[in-house]
Design a protein around this motif. Structure first.
Motif, PDB file in Angstrom:
ATOM      1  N   LYS A  28      62.153  47.686  20.398  1.00  0.00           N
ATOM      2  CA  LYS A  28      62.202  48.664  21.493  1.00  0.00           C
ATOM      3  C   LYS A  28      62.579  47.987  22.815  1.00  0.00           C
ATOM      4  CE  LYS A  28      59.522  52.380  21.358  1.00  0.00           C
ATOM      5  NZ  LYS A  28      60.495  53.368  20.984  1.00  0.00           N
ATOM      6  N   THR A 181      58.667  50.717  26.742  1.00  0.00           N
ATOM      7  CA  THR A 181      58.823  52.076  27.274  1.00  0.00           C
ATOM      8  C   THR A 181      59.605  52.168  28.575  1.00  0.00           C
ATOM      9  OG1 THR A 181      56.698  51.894  28.417  1.00  0.00           O
ATOM     10  CG2 THR A 181      56.677  52.881  26.207  1.00  0.00           C
ATOM     11  N   ASP A 182      59.791  51.036  29.288  1.00  0.00           N
ATOM     12  CA  ASP A 182      60.372  51.093  30.632  1.00  0.00           C
ATOM     13  C   ASP A 182      61.251  49.888  30.942  1.00  0.00           C
ATOM     14  OD1 ASP A 182      59.045  53.438  31.871  1.00  0.00           O
ATOM     15  OD2 ASP A 182      57.216  52.275  31.579  1.00  0.00           O
TER      16      ASP A 182
END
Length: 191
Positions: A28, A181-182
């Motif tokens: 990810k 996530t960021d």
């Protein structure tokens, strides 16, 4: 919170991750990095090789991607108490050093200072780009010698939560942090 406290907390959080979680979260982070920075052929990237016993993120997916797209890849190696940059290729020979870290056999410092991206290991990063590593100071010294245009990018499984209270004057903050996530930018972050 003090660096020593954060170091202890995040070493423990990492220790509790399974190998599957490390792999999943690393993928990810990689996807977020590629989508945000869009690296291209002939750029120069400095990227660490993970210390597996500390469950650092799997950077091999980055390295494979870069090499397959003619992006120049450099990895850190500590020689005579200094972090040098060794260029690697698909056929580079590696060995495990005395600390259990996989590194290139070569001790040739390519002395590149104008990296496009410096992908940096860390245990924790706060909302201003201040980071907690293992406390040896290798990356702060390295950052002080590279081009100011090189993007210093931390990669971490965890988003910022607490501010680091004991930032030292020689600490050099990151420009970005990439998490699962960021992608956080630390430009124009004032006191």
């Amino acid at each position: 919170m003090k660096k020593s406290e954060l170091r202890k907390i995040y070493l423990e959080k990492r220790k509790n991750l399974s190998q599957d979680e490390v792999f999943f979260l690393s993928e990810k982070i990689f996807t977020n990095f590629i989508n945000y920075f869009k690296p291209i052929s002939e750029q120069k990237v400095h990227i660490f090789i993970p210390i597996e016993k500390f469950k650092e993120m799997n950077t091999q997916v980055f390295i494979d991607y870069f090499l397959s797209r003619n992006i120049k890849v450099f990895v850190p190696k500590i020689v005579d108490a200094k972090l040098i940059s060794v260029e690697i290729f698909s056929d580079t020979q590696f060995e495990t050093n005395n600390w259990g870290i996989f590194e290139p056999i070569s001790n040739e410092d390519f002395e590149v200072l104008d990296f496009d991206f410096v992908i940096t290991p860390l245990l924790y990063c706060d909302f201003k780009g201040n980071r907690v590593g293992y406390g040896k100071g290798f990356y702060d010294e390295f950052f002080s010698n590279i081009s100011k245009d090189s993007k210093k990018i931390g990669v971490n499984y965890f988003n910022p939560d607490d501010m680091i209270d004991d930032v030292w004057e020689n600490d050099i903050p990151l420009d970005y942090l990439v998490t699962p996530t960021d992608v956080l930018s630390f430009f124009n972050k004032s006191e």
